[in-house]
Design a protein around this motif. Sequence first.
Motif, PDB file in Angstrom:
ATOM      1  N   GLU A 174      -2.981  23.312  49.993  1.00 27.55           N
ATOM      2  CA  GLU A 174      -3.854  22.754  48.982  1.00 27.55           C
ATOM      3  C   GLU A 174      -4.328  23.856  48.034  1.00 27.55           C
ATOM      4  OE1 GLU A 174      -6.873  21.013  51.426  1.00 27.55           O
ATOM      5  OE2 GLU A 174      -8.031  22.874  51.571  1.00 27.55           O
ATOM      6  N   ASP A 176      -7.221  25.911  46.174  1.00 31.62           N
ATOM      7  CA  ASP A 176      -8.623  26.283  46.320  1.00 31.62           C
ATOM      8  C   ASP A 176      -9.161  26.795  44.988  1.00 31.62           C
ATOM      9  OD1 ASP A 176      -8.688  25.751  49.044  1.00 31.62           O
ATOM     10  OD2 ASP A 176      -8.142  27.812  49.602  1.00 31.62           O
ATOM     11  N   ARG A 191     -13.848  18.599  46.296  1.00 35.36           N
ATOM     12  CA  ARG A 191     -12.428  18.293  46.517  1.00 35.36           C
ATOM     13  C   ARG A 191     -12.231  16.801  46.760  1.00 35.36           C
ATOM     14  NH1 ARG A 191      -8.268  21.274  47.808  1.00 35.36           N
ATOM     15  NH2 ARG A 191      -9.521  23.107  48.320  1.00 35.36           N
ATOM     16  N   PHE A 197      -9.975  17.488  42.021  1.00 39.23           N
ATOM     17  CA  PHE A 197     -11.383  17.843  42.155  1.00 39.23           C
ATOM     18  C   PHE A 197     -12.234  16.945  41.271  1.00 39.23           C
ATOM     19  CE2 PHE A 197      -8.986  21.625  43.151  1.00 39.23           C
ATOM     20  CZ  PHE A 197      -9.639  22.169  44.252  1.00 39.23           C
TER      21      PHE A 197
END
Length: 208
Positions: A174, A176, A191, A197
């Motif tokens: 994923e 970050d 998230r 996001f």
Amino acid sequence: MAPKVAEKSADFYDKQNFEGPIHHFALNAVSHLYPKKIVDVYQSVNTGVGAKVHCWHHLDYDGRHAEIEGPNADLKAIADLTCFSIDKADTQVIQFNFVDKTGGNPKDYSLTLDLAGVGRKILYSNDGPDYKLAGIISPSAGTLTTAVYLRNEKSGVYLATGSIYFKWNAEKKEVDIDSEKFWPKQLTHERQGPTKFLITLISNKAST
């Protein structure tokens, strides 16, 4: 069985099941078909092992997004999408939805993002449920930096400028947000998926 295709390319076909004339697209190719849809022109596609097709609802990379890898004998699943790009197989599309919790009306605030390889994108507050393009990252390329400008559309005042640092998390598969150092204090992020996001405006006060 799908025909062979070059490693870093995608072959589109006029008909389903890889039949009809072949249309070859190399890495980094972009095709905007609007007002036609992709399925109005192509009915199947096969990508090489080093390539991925990113498809979009709108020609400016907005709206629904889909990814295609490997052989796809029928493109009905992307019936509403109108444009596509050919990217490296490891590329990941980062998307934001920008919401305002300060009590403003829809589109009272904008979030402008300078995206590497794409250009400038503007996201408006409370502009519907769709997630919008916020970056395209290649895990092998390391950190992706995006400049951010938060603006009050009514007054024209910029509330904040900053930067977002994205990094691919290989262990969790994923994206970050890698650093909070230059993150605008008026915004929070939450998230919503591996590459999505929710960005929330919590203050409409300009930075001093």
